[in-house]
Motif scaffolding. Structure first.
Motif, mmCIF file in Angstrom:
data_model
loop_
_atom_site.group_PDB
_atom_site.id
_atom_site.type_symbol
_atom_site.label_atom_id
_atom_site.label_comp_id
_atom_site.label_asym_id
_atom_site.label_seq_id
_atom_site.Cartn_x
_atom_site.Cartn_y
_atom_site.Cartn_z
ATOM 1 N N ASN A 97 -0.867 6.357 44.910
ATOM 2 C CA ASN A 97 0.006 6.153 46.068
ATOM 3 C C ASN A 97 -0.260 7.181 47.170
ATOM 4 O O ASN A 97 0.596 7.419 48.024
ATOM 5 N N HIS A 98 -1.433 7.781 47.136
ATOM 6 C CA HIS A 98 -1.828 8.648 48.256
ATOM 7 C C HIS A 98 -1.872 7.796 49.528
ATOM 8 O O HIS A 98 -2.123 6.584 49.469
ATOM 9 N N SER A 99 -1.625 8.401 50.674
ATOM 10 C CA SER A 99 -1.604 7.639 51.926
ATOM 11 C C SER A 99 -2.919 6.894 52.166
ATOM 12 O O SER A 99 -2.928 5.808 52.746
ATOM 13 N N GLN A 100 -4.068 7.462 51.695
ATOM 14 C CA GLN A 100 -5.357 6.784 51.860
ATOM 15 C C GLN A 100 -5.504 5.578 50.940
ATOM 16 O O GLN A 100 -6.372 4.724 51.152
ATOM 17 N N ALA A 101 -4.664 5.515 49.910
ATOM 18 C CA ALA A 101 -4.775 4.428 48.939
ATOM 19 C C ALA A 101 -3.975 3.190 49.347
ATOM 20 O O ALA A 101 -4.061 2.155 48.686
ATOM 21 N N ARG A 102 -3.231 3.304 50.419
ATOM 22 C CA ARG A 102 -2.357 2.192 50.827
ATOM 23 C C ARG A 102 -3.072 1.242 51.793
ATOM 24 O O ARG A 102 -3.935 1.679 52.540
ATOM 25 N N PRO A 103 -2.668 -0.013 51.795
ATOM 26 C CA PRO A 103 -1.731 -0.653 50.875
ATOM 27 C C PRO A 103 -2.399 -0.968 49.543
ATOM 28 O O PRO A 103 -3.582 -1.347 49.506
ATOM 29 N N GLN A 104 -1.652 -0.828 48.470
ATOM 30 C CA GLN A 104 -2.185 -1.137 47.148
ATOM 31 C C GLN A 104 -2.278 -2.649 46.959
ATOM 32 O O GLN A 104 -1.768 -3.433 47.756
#
Length: 374
Positions: A97-104
């Motif tokens: 849920n790191h900001s770079q991983a969004r949106p999942q």
């Protein structure tokens, strides 16, 4: 002389006087016999061809039989599911849920989602899948010990990319059913590199592939865990009042809010004041049941000096339960590692839930005390 005898006598006289008429009468009688036999045979053939047993079961004479139900309530979230997958063995996937991983992607297909702080105030998800498959899930990240504690409640298959050494040490020791990317590599996982995105946020998996590998290992594909009790949604009265729940895990990037939607009877989720959507469908994540659980945690070092947090998941503590626009002040209890965490109301009665997706928000006591409920 009776009437029959008289008639026969009369026929004999007619035959004797007029042989031609007699032959014509005999021909008519024979024709009637042959025609009647042919008609009877044709009727029998037609009956056999068009009025078989199945025909009587058709709509022509009888109403159709009521088909057997093809769905049943699944024990993970109580919703209706195909019988073949309703009690499928739970599968836990660790998602970033790191900001770079969004949106999942793929969180909407999970029956249950846990959210907890990993390190540095960054939250991480553990999604529990069962009746629904997700063609793509991720980004997949590493395991932590507290996720093992909750996964053990379902004896879940474990999908992750490595983990802290304290978590990796526990997996074989506890006999967990492991599907680590380190061992499987491209059999079930792949990377999708993107410009400007760190490589650790680019790993994905597929639940179908994971289940196929689990089956190839000879693992039991049926679930065996303690299920919650579910309410009958047809008898449940949904609140028409607005309800807002705000959780500040750490920084603004991890500010979570749920706004109750009485029309759809769910809780659309926002993250950093923006709708938290699934990357594939574009739909906002909207669980039916929300559990906020206060859990003590402790910071420490692993045997290889990694920074690590552990949580006191066994015992009891405070909780809030939300569904249908209602709030329940609750107590959570877990007796041992493999026991299901249960929730009880102020009267000590076990709480029943509505069928639908669950989101667990696991927070330390200081965050729990600051939760805003309006």
């Amino acid at each position: 002389m009776n009437k029959v005898a008289a008639i026969n006598a009369t026929d004999k006289k007619i035959i004797a006087r007029n042989p031609k008429m007699a032959r014509k009468k005999i021909f008519v009688v024979l024709f009637a016999i042959v025609f009647g036999s042919a008609l009877g045979a044709a009727g029998y053939v037609a009956y056999k061809q068009y009025f078989k047993k199945e025909s009587f079961e058709s709509n022509l004479f009888f109403a159709k039989k009521t088909p057997k139900p093809t769905t049943t309530a699944n024990p993970l979230d109580g919703t209706q599911a195909e019988q073949e997958t309703a009690n499928r063995h739970p599968l836990a996937v660790i998602i970033e849920n790191h900001s770079q991983a969004r949106p999942q992607i793929g969180l909407d297909k999970a029956s249950i989602v846990y959210e907890a702080i990993s390190e540095g105030g960054i939250t991480r998800f553990m999604a529990i899948y069962g009746p629904k498959d997700a063609e793509k899930v991720g980004p997949v990240r590493s395991m932590r010990t507290f996720f093992l504690d909750w996964a053990a409640e379902y004896n879940a298959f474990l999908a992750h990319v490595g983990g802290n050494i304290d978590a990796l040490d526990r997996i074989p020791r506890e006999g967990s059913l492991d599907l680590d990317q380190f061992a499987l590599d491209d059999k079930a996982y792949w990377r999708e590199l993107e410009a400007g995105k760190a490589i650790e946020h680019t790993m994905y998996t597929n639940t179908v592939k994971l289940y196929e590998i689990a089956k190839s290992k000879g693992w039991d594909m049926n679930g065996d865990f303690t299920a919650f009790n579910f309410l009958d949604p047809k008898k449940f009265i949904v609140s028409s009042l607005p309800q807002s729940i705000t959780i500040d895990f750490s920084s603004y990037s991890y500010k979570v809010n749920y706004q109750f939607d009485p029309i759809n009877n769910n809780y659309p989720r926002t993250l950093s004041d923006s709708p938290h959507k699934d990357r594939s469908t574009g739909n906002q994540l909207s669980p039916v049941n929300i559990i906020i659980q206060s859990v003590n945690r402790k910071e420490g070092l692993t045997r290889i000096n990694e920074n690590s947090w552990t949580m006191e998941t066994i015992g009891e503590g405070k909780a809030y339960v939300f569904y249908g626009g209602k709030k329940i002040d609750a107590t959570w209890k877990k007796a041992n590692l493999k026991d299901r965490t249960k929730f009880y109301d102020s009267q000590g009665e076990e709480i029943e839930f509505l069928p639908g997706q669950f989101w667990y928000e696991i927070v330390p006591p200081d965050v729990f005390d600051k939760i805003k409920i309006e």
